[in-house]
Write a protein that holds these residues in place. Structure first.
Motif, PDB file in Angstrom:
ATOM      1  N   ASN A 164       0.821  -1.215   0.000  1.00  0.00           N
ATOM      2  CA  ASN A 164       0.000   0.000   0.000  1.00  0.00           C
ATOM      3  C   ASN A 164       0.853   1.263   0.000  1.00  0.00           C
ATOM      4  OD1 ASN A 164      -2.438  -1.401  -0.053  1.00  0.00           O
ATOM      5  ND2 ASN A 164      -2.568  -1.501   2.176  1.00  0.00           N
ATOM      6  N   ALA A 165       1.948   1.251   0.758  1.00  0.00           N
ATOM      7  CA  ALA A 165       2.823   2.428   0.805  1.00  0.00           C
ATOM      8  C   ALA A 165       3.494   2.666  -0.537  1.00  0.00           C
ATOM      9  CB  ALA A 165       3.869   2.256   1.905  1.00  0.00           C
ATOM     10  N   VAL A 166       3.937   1.607  -1.185  1.00  0.00           N
ATOM     11  CA  VAL A 166       4.577   1.742  -2.499  1.00  0.00           C
ATOM     12  C   VAL A 166       3.603   2.384  -3.492  1.00  0.00           C
ATOM     13  CG1 VAL A 166       5.387   0.391  -4.487  1.00  0.00           C
ATOM     14  CG2 VAL A 166       6.294  -0.074  -2.200  1.00  0.00           C
ATOM     15  N   LYS A 167       2.358   1.954  -3.432  1.00  0.00           N
ATOM     16  CA  LYS A 167       1.346   2.528  -4.324  1.00  0.00           C
ATOM     17  C   LYS A 167       1.075   3.987  -3.978  1.00  0.00           C
ATOM     18  CE  LYS A 167      -3.348   1.786  -5.973  1.00  0.00           C
ATOM     19  NZ  LYS A 167      -4.545   0.950  -5.885  1.00  0.00           N
ATOM     20  N   ARG A 168       0.847   4.265  -2.693  1.00  0.00           N
ATOM     21  CA  ARG A 168       0.519   5.624  -2.240  1.00  0.00           C
ATOM     22  C   ARG A 168       1.660   6.605  -2.512  1.00  0.00           C
ATOM     23  NH1 ARG A 168       1.780   7.846   2.391  1.00  0.00           N
ATOM     24  NH2 ARG A 168       2.201   5.863   3.403  1.00  0.00           N
ATOM     25  N   LEU A 169       2.899   6.143  -2.314  1.00  0.00           N
ATOM     26  CA  LEU A 169       4.068   7.010  -2.499  1.00  0.00           C
ATOM     27  C   LEU A 169       4.498   7.107  -3.960  1.00  0.00           C
ATOM     28  CD1 LEU A 169       6.107   5.706   0.553  1.00  0.00           C
ATOM     29  CD2 LEU A 169       5.089   7.979   0.322  1.00  0.00           C
ATOM     30  N   GLU A 170       3.834   6.335  -4.826  1.00  0.00           N
ATOM     31  CA  GLU A 170       4.197   6.285  -6.246  1.00  0.00           C
ATOM     32  C   GLU A 170       5.678   5.963  -6.414  1.00  0.00           C
ATOM     33  OE1 GLU A 170       2.890   9.982  -7.974  1.00  0.00           O
ATOM     34  OE2 GLU A 170       0.773   9.484  -7.703  1.00  0.00           O
ATOM     35  N   ALA A 171       6.104   4.906  -5.743  1.00  0.00           N
ATOM     36  CA  ALA A 171       7.513   4.504  -5.781  1.00  0.00           C
ATOM     37  C   ALA A 171       7.909   4.037  -7.174  1.00  0.00           C
ATOM     38  CB  ALA A 171       7.762   3.391  -4.766  1.00  0.00           C
ATOM     39  N   ASP A 172       9.146   4.332  -7.527  1.00  0.00           N
ATOM     40  CA  ASP A 172       9.711   3.857  -8.784  1.00  0.00           C
ATOM     41  C   ASP A 172      10.421   2.530  -8.596  1.00  0.00           C
ATOM     42  OD1 ASP A 172       9.123   6.158 -10.608  1.00  0.00           O
ATOM     43  OD2 ASP A 172      10.217   7.206  -9.031  1.00  0.00           O
ATOM     44  N   THR A 173      10.922   2.294  -7.385  1.00  0.00           N
ATOM     45  CA  THR A 173      11.633   1.062  -7.061  1.00  0.00           C
ATOM     46  C   THR A 173      11.397   0.726  -5.598  1.00  0.00           C
ATOM     47  OG1 THR A 173      13.396   1.726  -8.592  1.00  0.00           O
ATOM     48  CG2 THR A 173      13.900  -0.092  -7.109  1.00  0.00           C
ATOM     49  N   LEU A 174      11.259  -0.566  -5.302  1.00  0.00           N
ATOM     50  CA  LEU A 174      11.177  -1.056  -3.933  1.00  0.00           C
ATOM     51  C   LEU A 174      12.399  -1.926  -3.676  1.00  0.00           C
ATOM     52  CD1 LEU A 174       9.797  -1.700  -1.194  1.00  0.00           C
ATOM     53  CD2 LEU A 174       8.537  -3.530  -2.387  1.00  0.00           C
ATOM     54  N   VAL A 175      13.089  -1.640  -2.569  1.00  0.00           N
ATOM     55  CA  VAL A 175      14.269  -2.419  -2.188  1.00  0.00           C
ATOM     56  C   VAL A 175      13.982  -3.090  -0.852  1.00  0.00           C
ATOM     57  CG1 VAL A 175      16.737  -2.330  -1.606  1.00  0.00           C
ATOM     58  CG2 VAL A 175      15.814  -0.831  -3.394  1.00  0.00           C
ATOM     59  N   MET A 176      14.270  -4.388  -0.796  1.00  0.00           N
ATOM     60  CA  MET A 176      14.026  -5.162   0.420  1.00  0.00           C
ATOM     61  C   MET A 176      15.190  -6.108   0.652  1.00  0.00           C
ATOM     62  SD  MET A 176      10.085  -6.278  -0.307  1.00  0.00           S
ATOM     63  CE  MET A 176       9.721  -6.630   1.403  1.00  0.00           C
ATOM     64  N   ASP A 193       8.602 -12.010  -1.389  1.00  0.00           N
ATOM     65  CA  ASP A 193       7.941 -12.701  -2.509  1.00  0.00           C
ATOM     66  C   ASP A 193       6.568 -12.094  -2.779  1.00  0.00           C
ATOM     67  OD1 ASP A 193      10.054 -14.445  -2.878  1.00  0.00           O
ATOM     68  OD2 ASP A 193       9.085 -16.134  -1.865  1.00  0.00           O
ATOM     69  N   TYR A 194       5.807 -11.863  -1.723  1.00  0.00           N
ATOM     70  CA  TYR A 194       4.469 -11.293  -1.863  1.00  0.00           C
ATOM     71  C   TYR A 194       4.545  -9.910  -2.514  1.00  0.00           C
ATOM     72  CZ  TYR A 194      -0.197  -9.603  -0.776  1.00  0.00           C
ATOM     73  OH  TYR A 194      -1.472  -9.089  -0.874  1.00  0.00           O
ATOM     74  N   CYS A 195       5.453  -9.079  -2.021  1.00  0.00           N
ATOM     75  CA  CYS A 195       5.574  -7.722  -2.559  1.00  0.00           C
ATOM     76  C   CYS A 195       6.017  -7.748  -4.020  1.00  0.00           C
ATOM     77  CB  CYS A 195       6.540  -6.895  -1.716  1.00  0.00           C
ATOM     78  SG  CYS A 195       5.903  -6.544  -0.056  1.00  0.00           S
ATOM     79  N   ALA A 196       6.953  -8.626  -4.341  1.00  0.00           N
ATOM     80  CA  ALA A 196       7.439  -8.714  -5.719  1.00  0.00           C
ATOM     81  C   ALA A 196       6.306  -9.069  -6.684  1.00  0.00           C
ATOM     82  CB  ALA A 196       8.558  -9.745  -5.818  1.00  0.00           C
ATOM     83  N   LYS A 197       5.347  -9.837  -6.208  1.00  0.00           N
ATOM     84  CA  LYS A 197       4.234 -10.253  -7.064  1.00  0.00           C
ATOM     85  C   LYS A 197       3.095  -9.239  -7.096  1.00  0.00           C
ATOM     86  CE  LYS A 197       5.214 -15.104  -6.331  1.00  0.00           C
ATOM     87  NZ  LYS A 197       4.876 -16.300  -5.565  1.00  0.00           N
ATOM     88  N   ASN A 198       3.052  -8.329  -6.117  1.00  0.00           N
ATOM     89  CA  ASN A 198       1.869  -7.478  -5.994  1.00  0.00           C
ATOM     90  C   ASN A 198       2.089  -5.987  -6.175  1.00  0.00           C
ATOM     91  OD1 ASN A 198      -0.515  -9.285  -5.197  1.00  0.00           O
ATOM     92  ND2 ASN A 198       1.173 -10.057  -3.969  1.00  0.00           N
ATOM     93  N   VAL A 199       3.324  -5.506  -6.245  1.00  0.00           N
ATOM     94  CA  VAL A 199       3.523  -4.078  -6.501  1.00  0.00           C
ATOM     95  C   VAL A 199       3.740  -3.862  -7.993  1.00  0.00           C
ATOM     96  CG1 VAL A 199       4.444  -3.601  -4.193  1.00  0.00           C
ATOM     97  CG2 VAL A 199       6.016  -4.096  -6.059  1.00  0.00           C
ATOM     98  N   LYS A 200       3.515  -2.639  -8.430  1.00  0.00           N
ATOM     99  CA  LYS A 200       3.605  -2.321  -9.859  1.00  0.00           C
ATOM    100  C   LYS A 200       4.990  -1.849 -10.300  1.00  0.00           C
ATOM    101  CE  LYS A 200      -0.816  -2.970 -10.503  1.00  0.00           C
ATOM    102  NZ  LYS A 200      -1.187  -4.332 -10.731  1.00  0.00           N
ATOM    103  N   CYS A 201       5.866  -1.553  -9.336  1.00  0.00           N
ATOM    104  CA  CYS A 201       7.199  -1.068  -9.691  1.00  0.00           C
ATOM    105  C   CYS A 201       8.213  -2.220  -9.594  1.00  0.00           C
ATOM    106  CB  CYS A 201       7.609   0.079  -8.764  1.00  0.00           C
ATOM    107  SG  CYS A 201       7.876  -0.410  -7.054  1.00  0.00           S
ATOM    108  N   PRO A 202       9.405  -2.015 -10.133  1.00  0.00           N
ATOM    109  CA  PRO A 202      10.448  -3.036  -9.982  1.00  0.00           C
ATOM    110  C   PRO A 202      10.802  -3.233  -8.508  1.00  0.00           C
ATOM    111  CG  PRO A 202      11.058  -1.454 -11.676  1.00  0.00           C
ATOM    112  CD  PRO A 202       9.836  -0.912 -10.983  1.00  0.00           C
ATOM    113  N   VAL A 203      11.091  -4.471  -8.138  1.00  0.00           N
ATOM    114  CA  VAL A 203      11.456  -4.830  -6.773  1.00  0.00           C
ATOM    115  C   VAL A 203      12.862  -5.422  -6.800  1.00  0.00           C
ATOM    116  CG1 VAL A 203      10.893  -6.250  -4.756  1.00  0.00           C
ATOM    117  CG2 VAL A 203       9.056  -5.292  -6.163  1.00  0.00           C
ATOM    118  N   VAL A 204      13.718  -4.896  -5.942  1.00  0.00           N
ATOM    119  CA  VAL A 204      15.073  -5.428  -5.801  1.00  0.00           C
ATOM    120  C   VAL A 204      15.147  -6.104  -4.438  1.00  0.00           C
ATOM    121  CG1 VAL A 204      17.533  -4.885  -5.718  1.00  0.00           C
ATOM    122  CG2 VAL A 204      16.021  -3.568  -7.219  1.00  0.00           C
TER     123      VAL A 204
END
Length: 163
Positions: A115-127, A145-156
């Protein structure tokens, strides 16, 4: 494109999920060394997710099991934990000239992060990766794994050298 109002984002937003683990601090360090130099005009968003608050059942309606002192101590512990994690993160990014925003959410980590990635309009998520084996992941699930499958931006997902 005539007639279309194209809103330009001010900065490239990189969200880094941080927690008490060494793995998340390693992921932050890796991000600063590898992603930030490639995006000089970026904003780093540190996202910490507090565990969901305890659920008080109707069994405890008179307040016998959960006293106000216990509840206050749990809330203080949560606040202290947030401060501790953010201080550790600051020690990692202190020497970098970067715009940093701190965000704290509460709830199930996978839902809060997505939800935060969507709200913040993130370009990349790093975990960071905790490096759980197959059985532990099967029982506990994997937030990354869950976030990588469910967010719209690239996940590292950064795995430390120790794993």
């Amino acid at each position: 494109m005539e007639g279309v109002n194209m809103k330009k984002k001010e900065q490239h937003r990189i969200v880094v999920a941080v927690d008490e683990s060494q793995e998340s601090m390693y992921a932050l360090s890796w991000c600063l060394s590898n992603l930030v130099p490639r995006s000089p005009d970026c904003k780093l968003v540190l996202l910490y997710v507090k565990p969901p608050p305890p659920v008080y059942s109707s069994i405890d309606a008179p307040g016998y099991l959960f006293s106000n002192d216990l509840i206050a101590n749990l809330e203080k512990y949560g606040t202290d934990l947030v401060r501790s994690v953010m201080e550790r993160a600051e020690a990692v990014y202190r020497n970098f000239n970067i715009d940093v925003e701190r965000v704290v959410g509460s709830g199930e980590a996978k839902d809060v992060i997505c939800n935060a990635v969507k709200r913040l309009e993130a370009d990349t998520l790093v975990m960071g990766s905790h490096g759980y084996g197959f059985l532990k992941r099967a029982f506990l699930g994997s937030v990354s794994d869950y976030c990588a499958k469910n967010v719209k931006c690239p996940v590292v997902i950064v795995k430390s050298h120790d794993k």
